[in-house]
Design a protein around this motif. Structure first.
Motif, short mmCIF file in Angstrom:
data_model
loop_
_atom_site.label_atom_id
_atom_site.label_comp_id
_atom_site.label_asym_id
_atom_site.label_seq_id
_atom_site.Cartn_x
_atom_site.Cartn_y
_atom_site.Cartn_z
N THR A 194 0.55 5.51 -0.17
CA THR A 194 -0.31 6.63 -0.25
C THR A 194 0.68 7.97 -0.57
O THR A 194 1.87 7.72 0.05
CB THR A 194 -1.23 7.14 0.55
OG1 THR A 194 -0.36 7.26 1.88
CG2 THR A 194 -2.15 5.64 0.95
N GLU B 14 -6.56 9.26 -2.16
CA GLU B 14 -5.12 8.83 -1.88
C GLU B 14 -4.08 9.39 -3.27
O GLU B 14 -3.10 8.69 -3.07
CB GLU B 14 -5.09 7.47 -1.69
CG GLU B 14 -5.92 7.03 -0.48
CD GLU B 14 -5.71 5.51 -0.07
OE1 GLU B 14 -5.22 4.62 -0.87
OE2 GLU B 14 -6.13 5.23 1.08
N ARG C 197 -12.43 1.92 1.57
CA ARG C 197 -11.33 2.67 1.46
C ARG C 197 -11.41 3.46 0.03
O ARG C 197 -11.12 4.91 0.22
CB ARG C 197 -9.85 2.00 1.68
CG ARG C 197 -8.48 2.92 1.11
CD ARG C 197 -7.30 2.01 1.28
NE ARG C 197 -7.54 0.99 0.38
CZ ARG C 197 -6.81 1.35 -0.73
NH1 ARG C 197 -6.60 2.36 -1.45
NH2 ARG C 197 -7.05 0.15 -1.79
N THR C 198 -11.60 2.89 -0.73
CA THR C 198 -11.72 3.40 -2.12
C THR C 198 -13.15 4.46 -2.52
O THR C 198 -13.10 5.05 -3.49
CB THR C 198 -11.55 2.22 -3.31
OG1 THR C 198 -12.39 1.09 -2.94
CG2 THR C 198 -10.08 1.80 -3.22
N GLU D 236 1.03 -0.97 -0.19
CA GLU D 236 0.11 0.01 0.08
C GLU D 236 0.94 1.23 -0.12
O GLU D 236 1.90 1.44 0.89
CB GLU D 236 -0.79 0.03 1.37
CG GLU D 236 -1.58 1.05 1.30
CD GLU D 236 -2.94 0.85 0.32
OE1 GLU D 236 -3.43 -0.07 0.02
OE2 GLU D 236 -3.07 1.96 -0.53
N ALA E 220 -11.55 6.35 4.23
CA ALA E 220 -11.28 7.43 2.99
C ALA E 220 -11.73 8.71 3.36
O ALA E 220 -12.25 9.10 4.16
CB ALA E 220 -11.99 6.94 1.57
#
Length: 321
Positions: free
Chosen positions: A8, A159, A133-134, A6, A32
């Protein structure tokens, strides 16, 4: 547990051990940025209590003239070849057709996608078990919902380095295959799908003109079922490692590398670890590279290729040498 695969804009890769996770299955990362409709980005027409999804046209992929020179069996002949991590996860909403189209236009040699499976058997781009999250949902497990339900939401740019850009639809794996399987290598990582469904995924891959030249089975280094099945079918495999974990457990590499054709090492691993990894007979790809400077350093340390999150920066001046 955070997933080490991951990256960001505000953090370095999280090198948290995933040794306890089986088959590359990762938990969702929740939280998010604030988005529309109780934290979730929905299609227009779904607000105000409506439940029926609004059909939208699939994005038209940009044709590529790259030819089969970008397929897996020829990648190693291109020193410093680039793989767009989730389509360019620092630049565009991850694993959207928009991300892959832009990365191809900038000249990447290969594409990477993580996959989840809906309750009605649709494989699509998703790194986590949930859409949380997305897209800003809460407890939306992909495996418990149909593809029609997934399509109600959008992948935010929260992100990326440009969080104000438009959110994008989730992308079916077969649409990515239709768009780029004849011109680009595609690294495939079934993150959150039970192994009993892998046969479906191989069937989708078999629709490509040259499946074993097109697809590379990707996974965290301790994953077994996916790469071994892929190898038995003639596919190349790529397993990624982290320098901190190799240092903590010297037996990790020798006990796991048999299932991988190519290896991966994080770009932040120290020079000694890079020397040790590249001293073997398997090509090593650097991951997950955010910048041109990190790309150049990785190549200096012996990386055969680069799994890149910051596609625009890495390729802004042309191919990395």
């Amino acid at each position: 547990m955070p997933d080490p695969d991951e990256l960001t804009p505000s953090s370095e890769p999280r090198r948290v051990s995933r040794r306890a996770l089986i088959g590359g299955i990762a938990g969702g990362l929740v939280g998010a940025a604030a988005v529309v409709g109780g934290g979730a980005v929905l299609l227009p027409g779904l607000l105000g209590g409506q439940t029926k999804s609004t059909p939208t046209a699939s994005p038209t992929p940009t044709p590529s003239s790259a030819g089969d020179g970008l397929l897996a069996d020829r990648l190693l002949a291109r020193p410093g070849f680039t793989v767009a991590h989730r389509g360019g996860s620092l630049d565009w909403p991850e694993m959207s057709m928009e991300a892959y189209r832009n990365s191809v236009a900038l000249g990447v040699n290969a594409l990477e996608i993580s996959l989840a499976r809906t309750s009605d058997g649709v494989w699509f781009g998703l790194h986590d078990a949930t859409l949380d999250r997305t897209s800003g949902t809460s407890g939306f497990f992909a495996a418990d919902h149909t593809w029609a339900e997934v399509q109600r939401y959008r992948i935010t740019a929260a992100e990326t380095t440009d969080p104000g850009q438009p959110a994008q639809p989730y992308l079916r794996f077969d649409d990515l295959v239709d768009a780029y399987a004849d011109t680009h290598t595609i690294f495939v990582d079934p993150k959150v799908a039970p192994t009993e469904h892998l046969g479906e995924l191989f069937a989708l891959m078999a629709k490509a003109p040259h499946p074993t030249r097109t697809f590379v089975a990707k996974g965290y280094c301790t994953t077994t079922a996916w790469p071994l099945d892929a190898q038995s079918r003639g596919f190349r495999t790529w397993g990624y490692y982290y320098g901190s974990e190799l240092a903590a457990d010297p037996s990790l590499l020798p006990s796991t590398q048999a299932q991988w054709t190519w290896l991966g090492l994080d770009y932040e691993a120290d020079a000694d670890t890079w020397r040790s990894m590249t001293a073997g007979d398997k090509p090593v790809l650097a991951h997950i590279v955010p910048s041109r400077a990190d790309a150049e350093l990785s190549l200096q340390r012996g990386a055969a290729g680069l799994v890149v999150s910051g596609v625009r920066e890495v390729l802004a001046s042309g191919p990395v040498r």
